[in-house]
Design a protein around this motif. Structure first.
Motif, PDB file in Angstrom:
ATOM      1  N   ARG A   1       2.687   8.726 -13.405  1.00 31.72           N
ATOM      2  CA  ARG A   1       2.381  10.046 -12.850  1.00 31.72           C
ATOM      3  C   ARG A   1       2.922  10.199 -11.434  1.00 31.72           C
ATOM      4  N   GLY A   2       2.876   9.141 -10.670  1.00 28.97           N
ATOM      5  CA  GLY A   2       3.423   9.200  -9.320  1.00 28.97           C
ATOM      6  C   GLY A   2       4.927   9.422  -9.325  1.00 28.97           C
ATOM      7  N   LEU A   3       5.634   8.700 -10.202  1.00 32.14           N
ATOM      8  CA  LEU A   3       7.082   8.892 -10.303  1.00 32.14           C
ATOM      9  C   LEU A   3       7.423  10.271 -10.859  1.00 32.14           C
TER      10      LEU A   3
ATOM     11  N   GLU B   1      -3.713  22.010  -3.442  1.00 28.85           N
ATOM     12  CA  GLU B   1      -3.459  20.576  -3.348  1.00 28.85           C
ATOM     13  C   GLU B   1      -4.619  19.796  -3.930  1.00 28.85           C
ATOM     14  N   ALA B   2      -4.289  18.681  -4.552  1.00 26.63           N
ATOM     15  CA  ALA B   2      -5.330  17.755  -4.978  1.00 26.63           C
ATOM     16  C   ALA B   2      -5.769  16.929  -3.775  1.00 26.63           C
TER      17      ALA B   2
ATOM     18  N   ASN C   1      -7.663  12.042  -6.047  1.00 30.00           N
ATOM     19  CA  ASN C   1      -7.234  12.513  -7.362  1.00 30.00           C
ATOM     20  C   ASN C   1      -5.743  12.785  -7.432  1.00 30.00           C
ATOM     21  N   HIS C   2      -5.007  12.334  -6.469  1.00 25.32           N
ATOM     22  CA  HIS C   2      -3.583  12.612  -6.410  1.00 25.32           C
ATOM     23  C   HIS C   2      -2.837  11.840  -7.495  1.00 25.32           C
ATOM     24  N   ALA C   3      -1.686  12.354  -7.903  1.00 26.62           N
ATOM     25  CA  ALA C   3      -0.896  11.707  -8.947  1.00 26.62           C
ATOM     26  C   ALA C   3      -0.451  10.309  -8.541  1.00 26.62           C
ATOM     27  N   TYR C   4      -0.224  10.093  -7.261  1.00 21.39           N
ATOM     28  CA  TYR C   4       0.168   8.761  -6.799  1.00 21.39           C
ATOM     29  C   TYR C   4      -0.937   7.729  -7.004  1.00 21.39           C
TER      30      TYR C   4
ATOM     31  N   PRO D   1       0.833  -1.210   0.000  1.00 20.48           N
ATOM     32  CA  PRO D   1       0.000   0.000   0.000  1.00 20.48           C
ATOM     33  C   PRO D   1       0.863   1.254   0.000  1.00 20.48           C
ATOM     34  N   LEU D   2       0.442   2.215  -0.770  1.00 19.14           N
ATOM     35  CA  LEU D   2       1.146   3.486  -0.857  1.00 19.14           C
ATOM     36  C   LEU D   2       0.382   4.517  -0.032  1.00 19.14           C
ATOM     37  N   HIS D   3       1.044   5.124   0.888  1.00 20.36           N
ATOM     38  CA  HIS D   3       0.422   6.108   1.757  1.00 20.36           C
ATOM     39  C   HIS D   3       0.692   7.495   1.186  1.00 20.36           C
ATOM     40  N   VAL D   4      -0.310   8.036   0.514  1.00 22.63           N
ATOM     41  CA  VAL D   4      -0.175   9.329  -0.143  1.00 22.63           C
ATOM     42  C   VAL D   4       0.110  10.417   0.878  1.00 22.63           C
TER      43      VAL D   4
END
Length: 110
Positions: free
Chosen positions: A80-82, A66-67, A71-74, A8-11
């Motif tokens: 897009r996240g990178l 801020e998004a 809807n964040h790039a991550y 899991p990626l924690h934005v």
């Protein structure tokens, strides 16, 4: 062999860390403004006020636009996240150049 598991990626965590780096670099700009010796001239006071306004505007531009989490790039794609992550390094370099430029401007030109 270990099965592939999505980690899991924690934005919020990544945004917090990148935000702390941006705050550190904005702080360097503030130190550049505050460490410049002044001769109490009108031009230098105006220069310091404009430099502080510029740093404040950069702060507002980064922290108040801020998004949301969904809807964040991550969350959109890996590319897009990178891209979001690595573009921060260019942003941080630009903030360092801004702080150094303000210090040079206030110290030598005014």
């Amino acid at each position: 062999m270990v099965p592939s598991v999505d980690i899991p990626l924690h934005v919020e965590h990544m945004n917090e860390r990148l935000g702390q780096l941006v705050m550190l670099h904005l702080g360097e700009a503030v130190i550049g403004i505050a460490a410049t010796p002044l001769e109490s001239t009108h031009q230098q006071f105006v220069g310091v006020a404009l430099a502080a306004t510029l740093v404040w505007a950069l702060h507002l531009n980064y922290y108040h636009v801020e998004a949301d989490q969904h809807n964040h790039a991550y969350k959109q794609s890996r590319f897009r996240g990178l891209l979001f992550f690595y573009c921060h390094w260019v942003l941080l370099l630009a903030l360092l150049f801004t702080g150094s430029g303000l210090r040079l401007l206030l110290g030598e030109w005014l």
